[in-house]
Enzyme design. Structure first.
Site, PDB file in Angstrom:
ATOM      1  N   LYS A 102      -3.829 -11.912  -6.369  1.00  0.00           N
ATOM      2  CA  LYS A 102      -3.829 -10.625  -6.659  1.00  0.00           C
ATOM      3  C   LYS A 102      -4.801  -9.459  -6.808  1.00  0.00           C
ATOM      4  CE  LYS A 102      -1.464  -6.353  -6.638  1.00  0.00           C
ATOM      5  NZ  LYS A 102      -0.769  -5.414  -6.372  1.00  0.00           N
ATOM      6  N   ARG A 129      -3.145   9.780  -9.236  1.00  0.00           N
ATOM      7  CA  ARG A 129      -3.269   8.331  -9.925  1.00  0.00           C
ATOM      8  C   ARG A 129      -4.834   8.394  -9.570  1.00  0.00           C
ATOM      9  NH1 ARG A 129       1.760   4.115 -11.136  1.00  0.00           N
ATOM     10  NH2 ARG A 129       2.193   5.771  -8.930  1.00  0.00           N
ATOM     11  N   ALA A 175     -16.710   5.429   4.749  1.00  0.00           N
ATOM     12  CA  ALA A 175     -17.275   5.817   3.170  1.00  0.00           C
ATOM     13  C   ALA A 175     -16.658   6.968   3.460  1.00  0.00           C
ATOM     14  CB  ALA A 175     -19.048   5.952   3.639  1.00  0.00           C
ATOM     15  N   ARG A 213       0.723  -0.866  -0.129  1.00  0.00           N
ATOM     16  CA  ARG A 213      -0.023  -0.009   0.299  1.00  0.00           C
ATOM     17  C   ARG A 213       0.645   1.465   0.207  1.00  0.00           C
ATOM     18  NH1 ARG A 213      -2.710  -0.940   5.335  1.00  0.00           N
ATOM     19  NH2 ARG A 213      -0.623  -2.180   5.873  1.00  0.00           N
ATOM     20  N   CYS A 263      -3.622   0.737  -8.307  1.00  0.00           N
ATOM     21  CA  CYS A 263      -4.143  -0.209  -8.814  1.00  0.00           C
ATOM     22  C   CYS A 263      -5.458  -0.795  -8.332  1.00  0.00           C
ATOM     23  CB  CYS A 263      -3.481  -0.369  -7.306  1.00  0.00           C
ATOM     24  SG  CYS A 263      -2.097  -1.207  -6.993  1.00  0.00           S
ATOM     25  N   PHE A 308     -11.342  -1.541   5.182  1.00  0.00           N
ATOM     26  CA  PHE A 308     -11.821  -1.219   4.379  1.00  0.00           C
ATOM     27  C   PHE A 308     -13.101  -0.591   4.053  1.00  0.00           C
ATOM     28  CE2 PHE A 308      -8.525  -0.675   1.232  1.00  0.00           C
ATOM     29  CZ  PHE A 308      -7.178  -0.860   2.062  1.00  0.00           C
TER      30      PHE A 308
HETATM   31  C1  UDX Z   1      -3.993  -1.173  -2.867  1.00  0.00           C
HETATM   32  C2  UDX Z   1      -3.853  -2.051  -1.477  1.00  0.00           C
HETATM   33  O1  UDX Z   1      -4.381  -2.168  -0.370  1.00  0.00           O
HETATM   34  C3  UDX Z   1      -2.230  -2.781  -2.086  1.00  0.00           C
HETATM   35  O2  UDX Z   1      -2.557  -4.372  -1.047  1.00  0.00           O
HETATM   36  C4  UDX Z   1      -2.296  -3.606  -3.409  1.00  0.00           C
HETATM   37  O3  UDX Z   1      -1.139  -3.848  -3.951  1.00  0.00           O
HETATM   38  C5  UDX Z   1      -2.788  -1.863  -4.019  1.00  0.00           C
HETATM   39  O4  UDX Z   1      -3.636  -0.801  -3.567  1.00  0.00           O
HETATM   40  P1  UDX Z   1      -3.197   1.427  -2.379  1.00  0.00           P
HETATM   41  O5  UDX Z   1      -3.593   1.610  -4.049  1.00  0.00           O
HETATM   42  O6  UDX Z   1      -1.877   2.222  -2.167  1.00  0.00           O
HETATM   43  O7  UDX Z   1      -3.032   0.285  -1.820  1.00  0.00           O
HETATM   44  O8  UDX Z   1      -3.883   2.607  -1.038  1.00  0.00           O
HETATM   45  P2  UDX Z   1      -5.218   1.836  -0.013  1.00  0.00           P
HETATM   46  O9  UDX Z   1      -4.549   2.029   1.006  1.00  0.00           O
HETATM   47  O10 UDX Z   1      -5.654   0.335   0.365  1.00  0.00           O
HETATM   48  O11 UDX Z   1      -6.496   2.872  -0.480  1.00  0.00           O
HETATM   49  C6  UDX Z   1      -6.664   2.591  -1.847  1.00  0.00           C
HETATM   50  C7  UDX Z   1      -7.687   3.443  -2.159  1.00  0.00           C
HETATM   51  O12 UDX Z   1      -9.199   3.316  -1.460  1.00  0.00           O
HETATM   52  C8  UDX Z   1      -7.658   4.929  -1.313  1.00  0.00           C
HETATM   53  O13 UDX Z   1      -8.781   5.645  -2.702  1.00  0.00           O
HETATM   54  C9  UDX Z   1      -8.366   4.940  -0.145  1.00  0.00           C
HETATM   55  O14 UDX Z   1      -8.661   6.375   0.225  1.00  0.00           O
HETATM   56  C10 UDX Z   1      -9.800   4.592  -0.515  1.00  0.00           C
HETATM   57  N1  UDX Z   1     -10.437   3.532   1.037  1.00  0.00           N
HETATM   58  C11 UDX Z   1      -9.634   2.977   1.493  1.00  0.00           C
HETATM   59  C12 UDX Z   1     -11.383   4.104   1.505  1.00  0.00           C
HETATM   60  O15 UDX Z   1     -12.106   4.578   0.391  1.00  0.00           O
HETATM   61  N2  UDX Z   1     -12.152   3.137   2.247  1.00  0.00           N
HETATM   62  C13 UDX Z   1     -11.026   2.147   2.594  1.00  0.00           C
HETATM   63  O16 UDX Z   1     -12.342   1.964   3.818  1.00  0.00           O
HETATM   64  C14 UDX Z   1     -10.213   2.466   2.721  1.00  0.00           C
END
Ligand code: UDX
Length: 430
Positions: free
Chosen positions: A204, A327, A252, A154, A260, A249
């Site tokens: 993945k 992004r 909201a 992440r 990703c 996760f």
């Molecule tokens: C993600 C995966 O978590 C990671 O395992 C993978 O390798 C790459 O993609 P990342 O994109 O760095 O990682 O961010 P992450 O923390 O997962 O958040 C992704 C998006 O979801 C962000 O925009 C975040 O704001 C959003 N999010 C996350 C929510 O809107 N609500 C949540 O409860 C959690």
């Protein structure tokens, strides 16, 4: 075992430094000479907590070096990690151009047996294509193996994730290559799953798609909760205490972004279509995510009557805190939409820059929170940076013309803000 990391982007640099930290000598290769020069001087092209200290440490100890000559890079290393980008094509499929270039570089320059480890997120069957690309670029038949070893990093906590993973997934058709990788990771304490390359790739995609779906589930439910006067954060907390659901996760907000989730969901849907399978849940999850920033904007607009002619301060451009990555950031949709509706958009982010295509007379970035709030009718929180959560909102109110505070991440204390004279509205919160 000497290791070569091809691609010095986000995944490549993190992988290189994590492996160096595990005690392996690591080289990084990238066709971008300027990037290599900066890295060799200890300068990172990305912002990621902890990586700069580790880069400095391993450069000083000689555990990490950066090479620009593909012949030297490929011939001097036994194990080669592919960490190049796989950006989306317009149809949602993964663009394998950089994977192909890297494979052809390996084929053209290999002089002895290699193990190729695919860390980049690639569609099912890509390992076989890599084999063909390497074979067709070889000048002499030299054996090699290709294994799939997806990363689950992440942004913002990539180093922590690389050094303390939940699991390691190895997709290999043979035992030897899998054992070699297990040896590389023997200092890491986590379950290791050895499976086929196809299943490893699917793990993945499925992981990212499931997490994205979880977010879209709570976001869609937040729309109904907003109508019914129910606080979605209470619902998420209540649901998350069930260990079968889990609390993570379920926050909201204005939707998920990043390099990703949006890309991987689309790529998996595309793979489904190629095989005659409609992944309807994922299609809907992506659809909910696309409409979520616009849905929230429309909901908040009711309080202002219209955005046209109003001054709106947007707090946060990055797709999440602790990164400068914009992004697929939902903030970009919000900024573009506000500008299109005739609002004067003032933007701030502690690290991220507003992309050039959004910079205009109508969307301008300011360096401080005070400046961005100056004369604003309303502020919209798009990224839950600590700077915003711990800001002195009582003092900041004096800079604004209006008092609307729209919390796109449900990250602020609505009651405390209301008591300071703000008209607070979050995601499903009034
Ligand atoms: C993600 C995966 O978590 C990671 O395992 C993978 O390798 C790459 O993609 P990342 O994109 O760095 O990682 O961010 P992450 O923390 O997962 O958040 C992704 C998006 O979801 C962000 O925009 C975040 O704001 C959003 N999010 C996350 C929510 O809107 N609500 C949540 O409860 C959690």
């Amino acid at each position: 075992m000497s290791l070569l990391i091809m691609g010095t982007g986000y995944v490549g640099i993190t992988t290189a430094l994590a492996l160096a930290e595990l005690g392996w000598p690591v080289s990084g290769f990238d066709p971008d000479a300027r990037k290599l020069q900066l890295l060799s001087q200890g300068i990172l092209p990305i912002h990621e907590p902890g990586l700069d200290q580790l880069l400095e440490k391993h450069l000083q100890r000689g555990g990490v070096r950066f090479l620009g000559d593909p012949g030297q890079a490929v011939s001097a290393h036994k194990i080669i990690f592919l960490c190049v980008g796989t950006p989306p094509n317009p149809d949602g499929s993964a663009n394998l151009r950089y994977i192909r270039e890297a494979a052809e570089t390996i084929g053209a320059h290999m002089t002895d047996e290699k193990l190729i480890v695919v860390k980049s997120t690639v569609p099912v069957g890509t390992d076989e294509r890599i084999v063909r690309w390497i074979e067709t670029s070889q000048t002499a038949r030299i054996p090699f193996d290709v294994v799939v070893n997806p990363e689950f990093l992440r942004e913002g906590s990539a180093l922590e994730d690389a050094l303390h993973p939940d699991r390691i997934v190895i997709g290999s058709d043979g035992n030897g290559p899998a054992e070699m990788l297990m040896k590389l990771y023997e200092r890491l304490d986590c379950p290791i799953i050895v499976t086929t390359p196809e299943a490893a790739v699917m793990i993945k995609y499925a992981s990212n798609a499931f997490l994205a779906t979880k977010i879209s589930f709570i976001n869609e439910l937040s729309r109904l909760c907003g109508q019914l006067g129910i606080d979605i954060s209470d619902v998420a907390r209540g649901m998350g205490l069930d260990p079968r659901i889990g609390k993570l996760f379920l926050r909201a907000g204005i939707g998920y972004g990043g390099s990703c989730f949006p890309k991987d969901v689309d790529a998996l849907v595309h793979t489904g279509k190629m095989h005659g399978v409609d992944l309807t849940i994922l299609e809907r999850a992506a659809g909910v995510n696309r409409s979520q920033p616009l849905f929230q904007l429309a909901r908040w607009e009711q309080s202002l009557s219209s955005y046209t002619g109003k001054t709106i301060a947007v707090l946060g451009v990055a797709f999440k805190p602790d990164t400068d990555d914009v992004r697929e950031a939902p903030a970009l949709t919000i900024i573009a939409e506000l500008a299109a509706r005739g609002a004067n958009v003032r933007v701030h982010d502690p690290l991220a820059k507003l992309p050039v295509e959004l910079q205009s007379g109508q969307a301008v970035q300011y360096p401080t929170i005070e400046e961005v709030l100056h004369g604003a009718d309303a502020a919209i929180l798009c990224t839950e940076w600590a700077d915003y959560i711990h800001a002195d909102w009582g003092r900041l109110k004096a800079y604004m013309k209006g008092n609307f505070l729209f919390d796109g991440r449900n990250a602020l204390d609505g009651e405390a803000l209301s008591s300071r004279g703000y008209r607070y509205c979050g995601v499903s919160k009034h």
